[in-house]
Design a protein around this motif. Structure first.
Motif, PDB file in Angstrom:
ATOM      1  N   ASN A  31       0.888  -1.062   0.028  1.00  0.00           N
ATOM      2  CA  ASN A  31      -0.157   0.103   0.162  1.00  0.00           C
ATOM      3  C   ASN A  31       0.919   1.207   0.031  1.00  0.00           C
ATOM      4  N   PRO A  80       1.199   0.725 -10.393  1.00  0.00           N
ATOM      5  CA  PRO A  80       0.861   1.405  -9.175  1.00  0.00           C
ATOM      6  C   PRO A  80      -0.190   2.692  -9.193  1.00  0.00           C
ATOM      7  N   GLU A  81      -0.781   2.668  -8.216  1.00  0.00           N
ATOM      8  CA  GLU A  81      -1.837   3.727  -8.032  1.00  0.00           C
ATOM      9  C   GLU A  81      -0.932   4.861  -7.067  1.00  0.00           C
ATOM     10  N   CYS A  82      -0.658   6.035  -7.400  1.00  0.00           N
ATOM     11  CA  CYS A  82       0.012   6.641  -6.647  1.00  0.00           C
ATOM     12  C   CYS A  82      -0.470   8.026  -6.679  1.00  0.00           C
ATOM     13  N   GLN A  83      -0.504   8.581  -5.624  1.00  0.00           N
ATOM     14  CA  GLN A  83      -0.973  10.110  -5.455  1.00  0.00           C
ATOM     15  C   GLN A  83       0.041  10.865  -4.714  1.00  0.00           C
ATOM     16  N   ALA A 105      -0.756  -4.733 -14.281  1.00  0.00           N
ATOM     17  CA  ALA A 105      -0.991  -3.722 -13.207  1.00  0.00           C
ATOM     18  C   ALA A 105      -0.014  -2.586 -13.306  1.00  0.00           C
ATOM     19  N   PRO A 147       1.210  -4.323  -7.225  1.00  0.00           N
ATOM     20  CA  PRO A 147       0.973  -4.339  -8.734  1.00  0.00           C
ATOM     21  C   PRO A 147       2.119  -5.235  -9.486  1.00  0.00           C
ATOM     22  N   ASP A 150       6.504  -0.976  -4.654  1.00  0.00           N
ATOM     23  CA  ASP A 150       5.367  -0.520  -4.946  1.00  0.00           C
ATOM     24  C   ASP A 150       4.878  -1.224  -6.404  1.00  0.00           C
ATOM     25  N   TRP A 151       5.952  -1.918  -7.023  1.00  0.00           N
ATOM     26  CA  TRP A 151       5.561  -2.442  -8.255  1.00  0.00           C
ATOM     27  C   TRP A 151       6.697  -3.455  -8.701  1.00  0.00           C
TER      28      TRP A 151
END
Length: 172
Positions: free
Chosen positions: A67, A168-171, A166, A111, A78-79
């Motif tokens: 996460n 990474p969903e990163c903000q 997939a 991911p 993260d990936w």
């Protein structure tokens, strides 16, 4: 302000190339020690099985909790990007090495991106017979399974019939 990237700015993704367990053990702890918005490994060409969440990786859990916004103190990777080798001197990659990484990522919620088989594919892969594999070089694995060299384009990107894209969903 030369170290602004270390504050987690939205444009810093940091990765390492990992081909085998020895490189994972040596380089992933270094990667995890550096702050970045996204930390990833590119495992291409994958040349052996790799356990990303073992005590071998300096006691760190390389896959962390999966996460990006985790506050547990060990975000981990993260990936994970994986692929086989292409080109005239391409070495075969055992399908179970890829499946192992896919499964590790799924368990950790990290991911997983599957780039390609490379020049070689599992001889039991659907459609291999239709591609003229009887005239292609074979590689015998110790457990009596085979990989066949059919070329990068023919081998494609499906892993067990699934496209793994997939990201990474990163903000920031």
């Amino acid at each position: 302000r030369t170290n602004d990237w270390a504050l987690g700015r939205g444009n810093v993704w940091l990765g390492a190339t990992i081909c085998n367990q020895e490189e994972a053990d040596r380089d992933i702890p270094k990667l995890l020690a550096v702050p970045a918005l996204v930390r990833f490994v590119s495992m291409e060409p994958l040349l052996s099985a790799v356990d990303l969440d073992s005590e071998k990786v300096d006691g760190l859990h390389a896959l962390g909790c999966g996460n990006l916004r985790c506050n547990c103190g060990n975000r981990g990777l993260d990936w994970v990007v994986v692929g086989g080798e292409s080109g005239p001197k391409a070495r075969p990659m055992h399908p179970d090495w890829v499946r192992g990484l896919r499964d590790q990522c799924a368990m950790a919620g990290v991911p997983f991106f599957w780039k390609q088989w490379g020049e070689w594919i599992d001889a039991d892969h659907p459609g291999v017979d239709m591609l003229g594999s009887e005239n292609s070089p074979l590689h015998k694995w110790p457990e009596d399974s085979y990989s066949v060299r059919i070329g990068k384009k023919a081998a494609g990107r499906l892993l067990d019939g699934v496209l793994h894209d997939a990201f990474p969903e990163c903000q920031p």
